[in-house]
Design an enzyme around this catalytic site. Structure first.
Site: not given
Ligand code: XIL
Length: 380
Positions: A159, A264
């Site tokens: 990001e 994701e």
């Molecule tokens: C999220 C997790 O799923 C949660 O448990 C945590 O509280 C916050 O982060 N982008 C990413 C992930 O790269 O690491 C994030 O994961 C979601 C957004």
């Protein structure tokens, strides 16, 4: 032995021998699981939390081991968790996570080395460029070095972009300038030359951001530094992004000569606050009945919409399976999903393939059926 007994004995022996032979000639067909059905297309992954790393629920553990060929730690390898102070590292869960992946012969993905969120406060407070470079280099070399040859790929940078494709004003950019990007990839590839290195971000199907990502990754590659892939976080919705944008992004990223991973994946079925920008975890909005309509269960009509949406995007993934290395869901079951708390706290969302009772949903059936249908057509 009496004649009758002898006859029975030899008949039983014959049946046994023939039985064993048939087994040898026709090996048992692999079970129909996501992992097996998609084996020849790309890895199918899931993100797992502490409780899943511990395998404390046997039903959940069975699903993870059977259905997925890749794992990512949902939180345990983020800077805040793994490297909380300058001189301390927390390896308990990362070690267990890697051991679990090896136990199930999975492709193990490391998430994430350089990210402005869930960042340890000692790194966040660095103001000086040399100090930041030292901190990042040491962070990368220590962690990547520990799992060298065992973690198969890393989200090196997560990001780093704004929605318009410009570079995010993170603590890394503010201290080191844009050099931090190439240096992070360089330090990672020097530490484990065999691991695949990814740039990972959300809203990567958005045309403006896509242009910025391509420019950024190309800059690093042009410096002679290795980037193996681009990760598109699939925090998507029932109607957005469009299938066209998803497909075009896969094509555009892959035209850079890198692999594309959907990293994701979860599809929210709930209304989205208008002001929300992608999956910026710093954002949070007020809960209300309008924002949380399915507390008593998901209506069939939405269940069907979700299954169709998953089918449509998997059609694209399969069409471009030569470009896609891995598709990872951000969790196993709806009950576990971070989308129950983001971007609005305390909602009941249904974004994944297994329901709150850990039963496969129609979305699961739809992507299994799609692949089996395609396999059948190919063998015709
Ligand atoms: C999220 C997790 O799923 C949660 O448990 C945590 O509280 C916050 O982060 N982008 C990413 C992930 O790269 O690491 C994030 O994961 C979601 C957004």
């Amino acid at each position: 032995m009496k004649i009758k007994q002898q006859f029975l004995f030899f008949t039983a022996l014959l049946i046994l021998v023939i039985g064993c032979k048939t087994n040898e000639v026709e090996p048992k067909k692999p079970a129909i699981t996501l992992r097996n059905v998609y084996e020849d297309a790309f890895y199918i992954g899931t993100a797992i939390n502490k409780f899943q790393i511990d395998e404390s629920d046997s039903v959940m553990a069975g699903i993870v081991g059977r259905e997925f060929s890749s794992i990512t730690a949902e939180n345990e390898m983020k800077s805040m968790q793994i490297h909380p102070t300058k001189d301390s590292f927390n390896y308990e869960y990362p070690d267990k996570f890697v051991a679990l992946g090896e136990k199930y012969n999975m492709f193990i993905h490391g998430h994430t080395l350089v990210w402005h969120s869930q960042l340890s406060s000692w790194i966040r407070s660095i103001k000086d460029s040399t100090e930041m470079a030292e901190a990042l280099k040491n962070h990368i070399q220590t962690i990547v070095g520990r799992y060298k040859g065992r973690v198969n790929s890393w989200d090196v940078v997560n990001e780093a972009l704004n929605e318009d494709g410009t570079l995010r004003q993170s603590v890394f950019l503010n201290t080191m300038g844009e050099d931090y990007l190439a240096l992070a990839f360089k330090w990672t590839s020097e530490t484990d030359p065999k691991a695949d290195l990814y740039y990972n971000d959300y809203n990567m199907a958005n045309a403006e951001k896509r242009k910025g990502a391509i420019k950024m990754v190309k800059n690093i590659i042009d410096k002679g530094i290795k980037v193996d892939g681009i990760g598109m976080q699939g925090h998507w919705h029932l109607n957005t992004p469009s299938l066209e944008d998803i497909e075009q992004s896969i094509l555009d990223y892959s035209a850079l000569g890198v692999k594309v991973a959907i990293t994701e994946l979860d599809i929210s079925v709930l209304p989205n606050p208008d002001e929300l920008v992608g999956a910026d975890i710093a954002q949070n909005f007020q809960n209300s009945e309008v924002m949380n309509p399915y507390t008593k269960g998901l209506p069939d009509s939405i269940q069907v919409k979700l299954a169709n949406r998953y089918k449509d995007i998997f059609k694209i993934f399969l069409k471009h399976k030569d470009k896609i290395s891995r598709v990872t869901f951000w969790g196993v079951s709806d009950g576990q999903s971070w989308l129950n708390g983001f971007p609005v706290r305390g909602r009941t969302n249904y974004p994944l393939l297994f329901d709150r009772q850990l039963k496969p949903k129609s979305a699961y059936d739809s992507i299994i059926a799609l692949k089996l249908r395609e396999d059948k057509q190919l063998t015709k």
